[in-house]
Design an enzyme around this catalytic site. Structure first.
Site: not given
Length: 507
Positions: A63, A169, A199, A261
């Site tokens: 934005r 996530k 990750h 995870h």
């Protein structure tokens, strides 16, 4: 840079790098912390390693009304601040030619038209050939909005190239919302074009779990209930929530870490040997584990959740969770979560998996500890082995990546006294190659269309099926336990594992 020193080279030919083809990466939320601290530095490092094509383009959508020069300066600063490879002006000169910025709100049709014009311009000027990946580095509530806008403006499909979407996530808030999100995304992008980022799965040490288990004949015969007593999976952080109150409160430790995870780590530890390391083969074996995993039946006995209170961390006085900026005094969101998971398979029947995570704990560490059953010690007198612990194989994910094996050895002297000793392997000391940062590997896999490290919607939904009963149980409680910052969690977590006659490891 030597191709032989490249840690992301092509596995089919160790002499050749895995170089992405012509394409662009379009970052939504390009001014956010994740983009500035992780994604942009990873893109620069990939370019510096020679793994991005000369015509690669990076597009920011936000934005903010940046001028193009101002935006390029922002990207340069983020890359310089976070890069893990040396800064080279030649690499930056190559990258900056493909950098573009599109200002606008997500409900602004004109902004999406400008994005479409920019993509077509890059196809012509940079040679991206219709290949574009959309990275949604934005709050989860905005995922459906962006995906719908991509479809509405015809940007999600292409007749002369590929389109992919990358979703960070958490994948939903519970099972119902995850299914709804998967339905929305799946209605716009085919399954092979959806990349759900976890990750942790990009970390070299996580991937090494598969190599450790299936490349070595000495451990797999012991990897079952005949020899393994239990497994502990820990992700501990010594920091608090910082400035993430708006995201973290209402999410909590279980949704933030265990649902993705830790359950993924559990699946990699427990899965059967895949027929290959193709995405489909890995996915099948992980799904089998998640489908057969459930929290222990007595949730009041085998789960724990708590908030940190003021204490000492790193030699400094720190405030409690309820004193963090932006946290309401009535919050019952947990900053610590622990749960016992049972896996109903022939290999793991009777072997509990203890998963725990928390903030403001004693130190930052992520590890998997496979704890073996005690030997009978029949030849030894009781006093010879009274202090001897269980054999344990510990895989350290971060920091100090490596593997430690704890076993009993004789103390030098004239008596038969046994003591625990450690055999330690450290990645940093064994390999001269530097490990790529997790986001390097994951971004490159997205651009290559290589999906082994990305969970599909079935895995996401199975994980929520495991966790939802635990979260629902906690929601029915009127209070939440506490623990002092700098310690290793609440007394209730110690009591939880002690009920099974076990204790938490001290990492």
């Amino acid at each position: 840079m030597s191709l032989l020193s490249n840690p992301l080279r092509d596995p089919k030919d160790r002499r050749l790098p895995r170089v992405a083809g012509p394409c662009s990466l379009i970052l939504f939320g390009v001014t956010g912390d994740l983009a500035r601290k992780k994604l942009i530095p990873a893109v620069y490092d990939l370019a510096n390693r020679g793994l991005l094509p000369p015509g690669f383009a990076l597009v920011g959508f936000a934005r903010h009304d940046f001028g193009h020069q101002e935006f390029k300066a922002l990207i340069k600063k983020a890359a310089k601040d976070g890069a893990r490879t040396p800064w080279r002006d030649t690499v930056w000169k190559q990258l900056v030619a493909g950098i573009r910025f599109v200002p606008g709100e997500f409900d602004d049709d004109a902004a999406w038209q400008r994005l479409g014009d920019t993509m077509r311009e890059l196809d012509e000027q940079q040679g991206t050939n219709g290949n574009h990946a959309f990275y949604l580095s934005i709050p989860p509530g905005l995922f459906p909005v962006v995906v719908s806008q991509l479809e509405k403006h015809g940007l999600a499909q292409s007749d002369n190239g590929w389109r992919r979407v990358v979703i960070e996530k958490p994948f939903g808030h519970d099972l119902a919302s995850a299914r709804e999100l998967n339905k929305i995304v799946g209605g716009v992008f085919p399954p092979e074009s959806v990349f759900r980022i976890d990750h942790y799965l990009g970390k070299e040490t996580v991937q090494n779990i598969l190599a450790f288990r299936f490349a070595n004949g000495m451990f797999e015969p012991l990897w079952n209930s005949n020899y393994v007593d239990h497994v502990q999976i820990t992700m501990a952080e010594d920091i608090g929530i910082g400035t993430r109150a708006g995201y973290y409160d209402g999410i909590g430790a279980a949704r933030d870490v265990i649902q993705n995870h830790l359950l993924q780590l559990m699946a990699l530890i427990a899965m059967e040997e895949p027929v290959s390391f193709k995405a489909s083969s890995l996915r099948i074996e992980k799904q089998k584990i998640l489908a057969n995993a459930r929290p222990a039946p007595r949730l009041d006995f085998h789960t724990a959740h708590a908030q940190y209170v003021a204490g000492w961390a790193g030699g400094e006085k720190v405030r409690g969770y309820l004193q963090e900026e932006g946290i309401p005094q009535s919050s019952t969101t947990e900053s610590y979560a622990a749960v016992r998971i049972d896996i109903a398979t022939r290999r793991w029947a009777g072997v509990p998996f203890y998963l725990r995570t928390g903030k403001r704990l004693g130190r930052r560490v992520t590890e998997v500890a496979v704890v073996f059953k005690r030997a009978p010690h029949q030849p030894f007198a009781k006093h010879d082995v009274v202090e001897l612990g269980e054999n344990a194989l510990v895989m350290r994910i971060q920091p100090d990546e490596g593997v430690t094996l704890r076993f009993g050895a004789k103390v030098p002297g004239t008596t038969m006294e046994i003591r625990d000793v450690l055999m330690d392997f450290a990645y940093g000391g064994a390999f001269v190659e530097s490990s790529p940062e997790a986001y390097e590997r994951l971004i490159l896999d997205v651009l290559l269309g290589d999906p082994p490290l990305f969970p599909q919607h079935e895995e996401v939904e199975l994980a929520w099926e495991i966790l939802d009963p635990v979260i629902d149980h906690w929601a029915r409680q009127t209070s939440i336990d506490t623990y002092t910052s700098g310690t290793w969690g609440p007394a209730s977590a110690d009591e939880m594992i002690a009920r099974d006659g076990r204790s938490w490891r001290r990492p």
